[in-house]
Design an enzyme around this catalytic site. Structure first.
Site, PDB file in Angstrom:
ATOM      1  N   LYS A  50       0.847  -1.202   0.000  1.00  0.00           N
ATOM      2  CA  LYS A  50       0.000   0.000   0.000  1.00  0.00           C
ATOM      3  C   LYS A  50       0.881   1.250   0.000  1.00  0.00           C
ATOM      4  O   LYS A  50       0.620   2.218  -0.723  1.00  0.00           O
ATOM      5  CB  LYS A  50      -0.884   0.026   1.264  1.00  0.00           C
ATOM      6  CG  LYS A  50      -2.005  -0.984   1.266  1.00  0.00           C
ATOM      7  CD  LYS A  50      -2.714  -0.960   2.623  1.00  0.00           C
ATOM      8  CE  LYS A  50      -3.688  -2.114   2.748  1.00  0.00           C
ATOM      9  NZ  LYS A  50      -4.152  -2.314   4.135  1.00  0.00           N
ATOM     10  N   GLN A  94      -4.431  -1.643  10.139  1.00  0.00           N
ATOM     11  CA  GLN A  94      -4.424  -2.984   9.551  1.00  0.00           C
ATOM     12  C   GLN A  94      -5.077  -3.983  10.517  1.00  0.00           C
ATOM     13  O   GLN A  94      -4.698  -4.054  11.684  1.00  0.00           O
ATOM     14  CB  GLN A  94      -2.973  -3.395   9.247  1.00  0.00           C
ATOM     15  CG  GLN A  94      -2.831  -4.746   8.579  1.00  0.00           C
ATOM     16  CD  GLN A  94      -3.431  -4.764   7.179  1.00  0.00           C
ATOM     17  OE1 GLN A  94      -3.229  -3.845   6.380  1.00  0.00           O
ATOM     18  NE2 GLN A  94      -4.187  -5.808   6.879  1.00  0.00           N
ATOM     19  N   ASP A 117     -10.570   3.577   4.959  1.00  0.00           N
ATOM     20  CA  ASP A 117     -11.029   2.196   4.781  1.00  0.00           C
ATOM     21  C   ASP A 117     -12.556   2.119   4.745  1.00  0.00           C
ATOM     22  O   ASP A 117     -13.109   1.094   4.336  1.00  0.00           O
ATOM     23  CB  ASP A 117     -10.528   1.318   5.939  1.00  0.00           C
ATOM     24  CG  ASP A 117      -9.315   0.481   5.552  1.00  0.00           C
ATOM     25  OD1 ASP A 117      -9.090   0.285   4.340  1.00  0.00           O
ATOM     26  OD2 ASP A 117      -8.610   0.012   6.465  1.00  0.00           O
TER      27      ASP A 117
END
Ligand code: NDP
Length: 282
Positions: A50, A94, A117
């Protein structure tokens, strides 16, 4: 029937190059903060990819790599600091997190406008209520982009989604409903799954079961979107038996090279949008 294999890498490259052009015109760059707690090797590899993708389009991206034993309060303090930092436009944590940390509390602590997200309950709620102001989770958003590359309109299509997780199945159901699909969400307790899937114009497999979806599960000409990332003897495969389904589906996404690259491209798009929202209204 010949099946068109959708090139997710090419679609993602197109999205990323458009973002890169727009960022190149700005003096001040979008800045993404990625938080990783612990030493899960797969998560570290994923976060580095990412970061590489973000830097390649001209964004700043820092990985905050915290120890496995980090406390919930310690992580909340970092999120609060990043929430207050006006140079940070996007924050993602994460998952999964170590057992001592409640993921709901952590995701809920990220400011909705920095929640790239789209997992914060505020954004999930906006999406579910049909608002176009929601930050949409990257994987469902990427799937919608893929579908729009082959169908200009999804109106009236029947979508069957296998999987009801908060990161894929549920937000995708809301998103497709908001685009006028008729949506059925299946899960591990669903009866007659193959017969149900065979009624779908759009079949999305997001269950983490290697090669579950077979040819007789697919209506002739349907679009089959394979979200699964599994390994059989070290080799990557999806939730769809690709070889078996080719020749039956109208369109199919491969694994790798389908939904995965689009997920990262959509994360960058969400970060760019968060940056615009935070800088253009200040
Ligand atoms: P979860 O494990 O959170 O959810 C799996 C879902 O599938 C659950 O709703 C479960 O049902 C359902 N399910 C499991 N087995 C079956 C079955 N035999 N028949 C029908 N339904 C079943 O997974 P995620 O949503 O996080 O991920 C799904 C897959 O997608 C994984 O392979 C993951 O690695 C991949 N993934 C890929 C991404 C990408 O970018 N390409 C991004 C995110 C995930 P129940 O609720 O009843 O338990």
């Amino acid at each position: 029937m010949s099946t068109v294999v959708i090139d997710g890498k090419a679609l993602a490259a197109d999205v990323k190059s458009r973002i890169a052009v727009r960022i190149a015109e700005k003096n001040h760059k979008p800045h993404l903060a990625v938080i990783l707690v612990g030493d899960d090797e797969a998560s570290l590899v994923y976060d580095r990819s990412k970061q590489k993708a973000a830097k390649a389009v001209g964004m700043e991206c820092d990985i905050f790599h915290l120890e496995e034993k980090t406390s919930e309060n310690g992580l909340l303090a970092l999120i609060e600091h990043l929430n207050q930092d006006e140079n940070i436009h996007g924050i993602l944590v994460q998952l999964p997190l170590p057992a001592q940390i409640n993921p709901e509390k952590i995701i809920g602590a990220i400011l909705p406008q920095k929640d790239v997200d789209g997992f914060n309950p505020y954004n999930a709620g906006l999406l579910q209520s049909g608002s176009d102001k929601a930050v949409v989770a990257a994987t469902p958003k990427g799937i919608l982009h893929i579908l729009h590359s082959v169908y200009p309109s999804l109106k009236g299509m029947h979508a069957v989604i296998i999987g009801r997780s908060n990161i894929v199945g549920r937000p995708l159901a809301s998103l497709l409903l908001n685009h006028d699909c008729t949506v059925t969400v299946a899960h591990s307790k669903t009866a007659n799954l193959p017969e149900l899937c065979a009624t779908a114009d759009i079949l999305v497999a997001a269950c983490g079961c290697p090669k579950l979806v077979k040819r007789n599960w697919v209506k002739s000409g349907a679009a089959v979107i394979d979200v699964g990332i599994n390994r059989i003897e070290g080799k990557l495969c999806g939730d769809v038996d690709f070889e078996d389904v080719c020749g039956q589906a109208g369109f199919i996404t491969p694994v790798p090279g389908g939904v995965g690259p689009m997920t990262i491209a959509m994360l960058l798009e969400n970060t760019y949008q968060a940056y615009l929202n935070q800088t253009e209204h200040s």
